[in-house]
Write an enzyme that holds these catalytic residues in place. Structure first.
Site, PDB file in Angstrom:
ATOM      1  N   GLY A 155     -18.347  -8.940  -0.327  1.00 41.54           N
ATOM      2  CA  GLY A 155     -19.571  -9.713  -0.119  1.00 41.54           C
ATOM      3  C   GLY A 155     -20.372  -9.676  -1.405  1.00 41.54           C
ATOM      4  NE  ARG A 156     -25.943 -12.674  -0.083  1.00 46.27           N
ATOM      5  CZ  ARG A 156     -25.714 -12.669   1.222  1.00 46.27           C
ATOM      6  NH1 ARG A 156     -25.244 -11.595   1.825  1.00 46.27           N
ATOM      7  NH2 ARG A 156     -25.960 -13.740   1.944  1.00 46.27           N
ATOM      8  CB  ILE A 157     -23.256  -5.109  -2.044  1.00 45.80           C
ATOM      9  CG1 ILE A 157     -24.701  -5.489  -1.657  1.00 45.80           C
ATOM     10  CG2 ILE A 157     -23.201  -3.706  -2.640  1.00 45.80           C
ATOM     11  CD1 ILE A 157     -25.280  -4.705  -0.502  1.00 45.80           C
ATOM     12  NE  ARG A 238     -26.206  -0.400   8.432  1.00 41.74           N
ATOM     13  CZ  ARG A 238     -26.929  -0.790   7.382  1.00 41.74           C
ATOM     14  NH1 ARG A 238     -26.693  -0.288   6.184  1.00 41.74           N
ATOM     15  NH2 ARG A 238     -27.899  -1.661   7.523  1.00 41.74           N
ATOM     16  CD  GLU A 267     -27.665   6.922   7.697  1.00 43.68           C
ATOM     17  OE1 GLU A 267     -28.833   6.495   7.660  1.00 43.68           O
ATOM     18  OE2 GLU A 267     -26.720   6.327   7.184  1.00 43.68           O
ATOM     19  CG  HIS A 285     -29.262   4.597   4.502  1.00 47.52           C
ATOM     20  ND1 HIS A 285     -28.795   4.323   5.765  1.00 47.52           N
ATOM     21  CD2 HIS A 285     -29.213   3.421   3.837  1.00 47.52           C
ATOM     22  CE1 HIS A 285     -28.489   3.037   5.864  1.00 47.52           C
ATOM     23  NE2 HIS A 285     -28.736   2.479   4.695  1.00 47.52           N
ATOM     24  CB  ILE A 286     -31.778   6.510  -1.500  1.00 53.17           C
ATOM     25  CG1 ILE A 286     -30.618   7.178  -2.283  1.00 53.17           C
ATOM     26  CG2 ILE A 286     -32.557   7.529  -0.700  1.00 53.17           C
ATOM     27  CD1 ILE A 286     -31.075   7.960  -3.501  1.00 53.17           C
TER      28      ILE A 286
HETATM   29  C1  GLV Z   1     -29.578  -0.867   4.068  1.00 53.43           C
HETATM   30  O1  GLV Z   1     -28.761  -0.103   4.446  1.00 53.43           O
HETATM   31  C2  GLV Z   1     -29.491  -2.274   4.282  1.00 53.43           C
HETATM   32  O2  GLV Z   1     -28.661  -2.725   5.086  1.00 53.43           O
HETATM   33  O3  GLV Z   1     -30.258  -3.008   3.648  1.00 53.43           O
END
Ligand code: GLV
Length: 320
Positions: A155-157, A238, A267, A285-286
């Site tokens: 995807g984008r990331i 996730r 989490e 989760h940062i």
């Molecule tokens: C963070 O986990 C998001 O989905 O933006």
């Protein structure tokens, strides 16, 4: 006057945008996700809600809000906290915050890749003890140049992580449900038709799939076992995409060299045993936590609410 709940304080101008639009805005002041009971009470009568990824939006939430509710805007790109069937049954708009956090998450993915392959956290702990000087065999790590980066989910990331990997001189391979020939040509990445082929080849496996029924425990004991024993696993998507108990065992048994995780199955808890291992780096989760990204996420979520309350289409809608 339309009423909007922002379930938790957010950086940037998101709240101001909503206030300037003339809405009655309530912002959760607590330092943790809003408790469910409080959330169900605060949403009563709301026209829009700016939600966090811990806020489950389902039939119960929608019923509690009542018939004014028109839009739920998630402060996240992932929206697995939205029960889309319930949202669509009630004809509500649902939105997320894509694009504005891509760079932040991709850069944090590389922060984790560097941290685990060069043992930065382990080295930091040792250096603080002031007992270790230069040593030819001390804290040896792995170089990235010439190694293979396997991107699971383009995807984008995932795409941006692939580009950065290419800049680092890595060979990039990817798996996705859809092949993207244009991206392959642009970046010089090679497609693998099944995740297993990627896992066997990659020196770093970076996970970028959404959490779906089909991706839960995508990285299970069997697939971890297919990775090279010199390879590293990185997850900024996730938590439940990786079977954390299986990963803990794989790290203990040195089935793989190491892992770096920003997300967890439960989490903020880690799977039992994970916290004491040295071949893992963890962050809470940062990945999107830059001032730039988090401010833009708040502003985009606010603009999505405004659009819907003005009777316009949302900027970044999500669907089932
Ligand atoms: C963070 O986990 C998001 O989905 O933006």
């Amino acid at each position: 006057m339309a009423k909007v709940l922002v379930t938790r304080k957010i950086p940037g101008n998101g709240v101001k945008i909503l206030q300037d639009a003339g809405y009655e805005v309530e912002v959760g002041q607590q330092d943790s996700p809003m408790e469910r009971a409080e959330l169900l009470q605060k949403v009563v009568g709301c026209d829009g809600v700016l939600t966090q990824l811990q806020d489950k939006v389902d039939e119960e939430f929608i019923k509690a809000a009542g018939s004014n509710l028109k839009v739920v805007a998630n402060f996240a790109v992932g929206f697995d906290n939205f029960k889309m069937e319930d949202i669509q049954n009630h004809n509500l708009a649902a939105t997320n915050t894509p694009d504005v956090l891509t760079e932040a998450v991709a850069e944090h993915t590389f922060a984790l890749i560097f941290a685990i392959t060069r043992r930065v956290v382990e080295a930091d702990i040792i250096a603080h003890k002031q007992s270790q000087a230069f040593g030819p065999e001390v804290l040896l790590g792995m170089e990235l140049k010439g190694k293979t980066l396997g991107v699971l989910g383009l995807g984008r990331i995932g795409g941006r992580v692939a580009e950065i990997g290419k800049c680092m001189g890595m060979n990039v391979i990817y798996y996705d449900v859809k092949q993207n020939s244009e991206f392959e040509q642009k970046v010089g990445a090679a497609f693998k038709a099944v995740p297993e082929d990627l896992l066997k080849e990659a020196d770093v496996v970076s996970v970028h799939v959404p959490l779906l029924d089909s991706t839960k425990h995508l990285m299970n004991a069997e697939r971890l076992g297919m990775m090279k024993n010199t390879a590293y696993l990185v997850n900024t998507s996730r938590g439940p995409v990786v079977d954390e108990a299986a990963l803990t065992q794989a790290l203990k048994d040195h089935v793989i060299a190491g892992a770096a995780l920003d997300v967890f199955e439960n989490e903020p808890k880690l799977a039992p045993g994970l916290e004491s291992l040295m071949n893992i780096v963890v962050t809470p989760h940062i990945a999107s936590a830059t001032i730039e990204a988090r401010s833009a996420m708040g502003e985009l979520a606010a603009k999505n609410i405004m659009a819907v309350l003005n009777g316009e289409p949302p900027l970044t809608p999500v669907h089932k």
